[in-house]
Design a protein around this motif. Structure first.
Motif, PDB file in Angstrom:
ATOM      1  N   LEU A 102       0.834  -1.209   0.000  1.00  0.00           N
ATOM      2  CA  LEU A 102       0.000   0.000   0.000  1.00  0.00           C
ATOM      3  C   LEU A 102       0.865   1.253   0.000  1.00  0.00           C
ATOM      4  O   LEU A 102       0.568   2.239  -0.712  1.00  0.00           O
ATOM      5  CB  LEU A 102      -0.927  -0.014   1.214  1.00  0.00           C
ATOM      6  N   ALA A 103       1.933   1.238   0.784  1.00  0.00           N
ATOM      7  CA  ALA A 103       2.840   2.387   0.831  1.00  0.00           C
ATOM      8  C   ALA A 103       3.480   2.630  -0.531  1.00  0.00           C
ATOM      9  O   ALA A 103       3.575   3.779  -0.998  1.00  0.00           O
ATOM     10  CB  ALA A 103       3.905   2.150   1.892  1.00  0.00           C
ATOM     11  N   LEU A 104       3.929   1.577  -1.202  1.00  0.00           N
ATOM     12  CA  LEU A 104       4.513   1.729  -2.532  1.00  0.00           C
ATOM     13  C   LEU A 104       3.488   2.272  -3.524  1.00  0.00           C
ATOM     14  O   LEU A 104       3.822   3.106  -4.392  1.00  0.00           O
ATOM     15  CB  LEU A 104       5.049   0.379  -3.026  1.00  0.00           C
ATOM     16  N   GLY A 105       2.259   1.820  -3.411  1.00  0.00           N
ATOM     17  CA  GLY A 105       1.208   2.332  -4.284  1.00  0.00           C
ATOM     18  C   GLY A 105       0.994   3.822  -4.114  1.00  0.00           C
ATOM     19  O   GLY A 105       0.827   4.570  -5.088  1.00  0.00           O
ATOM     20  N   LEU A 106       0.983   4.277  -2.872  1.00  0.00           N
ATOM     21  CA  LEU A 106       0.824   5.711  -2.598  1.00  0.00           C
ATOM     22  C   LEU A 106       2.003   6.518  -3.136  1.00  0.00           C
ATOM     23  O   LEU A 106       1.819   7.619  -3.680  1.00  0.00           O
ATOM     24  CB  LEU A 106       0.654   5.929  -1.099  1.00  0.00           C
ATOM     25  N   ILE A 107       3.203   5.969  -2.970  1.00  0.00           N
ATOM     26  CA  ILE A 107       4.401   6.681  -3.437  1.00  0.00           C
ATOM     27  C   ILE A 107       4.377   6.818  -4.965  1.00  0.00           C
ATOM     28  O   ILE A 107       4.603   7.923  -5.507  1.00  0.00           O
ATOM     29  CB  ILE A 107       5.664   5.937  -2.981  1.00  0.00           C
ATOM     30  N   PHE A 108       4.094   5.727  -5.686  1.00  0.00           N
ATOM     31  CA  PHE A 108       4.076   5.801  -7.149  1.00  0.00           C
ATOM     32  C   PHE A 108       2.881   6.587  -7.658  1.00  0.00           C
ATOM     33  O   PHE A 108       2.948   7.217  -8.732  1.00  0.00           O
ATOM     34  CB  PHE A 108       4.077   4.391  -7.729  1.00  0.00           C
TER      35      PHE A 108
END
Length: 332
Positions: free
Chosen positions: A324-330
């Protein structure tokens, strides 16, 4: 200035609370799961400790009143042939079920006990001759003035002079076996001073009017909601642009997610086993009123059995949160 405030808020509150919330979510997946405890306790080392440290001593001391220091290995072999794995697993399941029913408020009392009725029934039936011969061989010779007998303060568990093992088993012990077994309680306590230990409990009033699991669940949900609210608030404070806010949300979530995931990786390694063994090797179990001298090895087995489920929970929560964190970052 606002970004500085957001950084301070993230370091002091947001990241620690997200870390605690993810740890809470990981633990909640198994902490109130009955089957987790049943599966954890379902191993041979625990059963062996239960038999040698609780069932056999409780049977010999409370019922037969055998003198200390005699060789009871043959008696133990008879008992172990009766106490098979199905019986022991049923006792563990009943123990865990009663404990959870008590914690959840479904029953008013809980006493950790093991049922001896199957053992007594076997000794009075199929295992009678084998038990009587083993008992006769275990009894020491009577001293002058001692009255041979099993049970009762006026008798002594001993073998009369000049009586053979077969004669003692068939002529002396067999007629009094029903009375002897009747004097043995149908259940034996796992913890001898349980009533004293119960007097120290204070968890039942955690949230008045609610059972412990519901209280813990409600408190956990409230804590997670507060953590998520502060997480979102810190992103609003950090910047006006949503691109920056999304990246802020992603990076502040990535840090605790990585720590939770690494905790799962560490739990799956030999690190917990090493430190558990280190502590158990130095712990003093003398005088503990349950399980006897095999408690140390039983705890080792329980820890080894629990680690896979614990590590999987942390890996799952850390992995999902990290994704989820990677999704928000990208996205940002």
């Amino acid at each position: 200035m606002r970004k500085f405030i957001a950084i301070i808020l993230a370091v002091i509150l947001v990241i620690p609370m997200l870390l605690a919330a993810q740890a809470l979510a990981s633990v909640s997946s198994f902490i109130m799961d009955r089957q987790f405890y049943i599966d954890t306790l379902d191993n041979e080392q625990v059963y062996e400790t239960l038999i040698s440290g609780t069932l056999i001593p409780g049977f010999l001391n409370n019922g037969l009143a055998l003198p200390e220091g005699i060789d009871v290995s043959q008696l133990a072999s008879v008992f172990e042939s009766v106490l098979d794995q199905d019986y022991l697993k049923s006792q563990v399941s009943n123990f865990v079920g009663n404990a959870f029913d008590y914690i959840q408020g479904k029953q008013e009392t809980f006493v950790p006990m093991v049922d001896l009725v199957p053992l007594k029934s076997a000794l009075a039936g199929d295992k009678q001759n084998e038990f009587l011969l083993a008992l006769a061989q275990s009894l020491p010779d009577c001293e002058p003035g001692q009255i041979p007998g099993i049970g009762g303060s006026e008798f002594t568990a001993c073998k009369p002079q000049g009586v053979s093992i077969d004669a003692l088993a068939n002529d002396y012990l067999k007629p009094i076996l029903p009375l002897t077994l009747a004097q043995i309680p149908d259940q034996v306590l796992l913890v001898e001073n349980w009533e004293e230990l119960q007097s120290y409990r204070n968890y039942q009033s955690f949230i008045p009017g609610m059972a412990v699991p519901a209280s813990l669940l409600l408190s956990g949900i409230a804590f997670i909601l507060i953590a998520l609210s502060l997480w979102y608030l810190s992103a609003l404070i950090a910047d006006d642009a949503w691109r920056t806010r999304l990246q802020w949300l992603g990076w502040t979530l990535m840090i605790p997610s990585a720590l939770i995931f690494l905790t799962g990786v560490a739990a799956a390694s030999n690190i917990p086993v090493f430190w558990a063994n280190y502590g158990l090797d130095r712990a003093n179990f003398n005088g503990l009123p349950f399980f006897g001298p095999g408690l140390r090895e039983a705890l080792r087995a329980i820890i080894r059995a629990a680690i896979p489920r614990v590590s999987t929970s942390f890996l799952m929560v850390g992995g999902i949160s990290g994704a989820l964190a990677l999704g928000l970052i990208f996205w940002g």
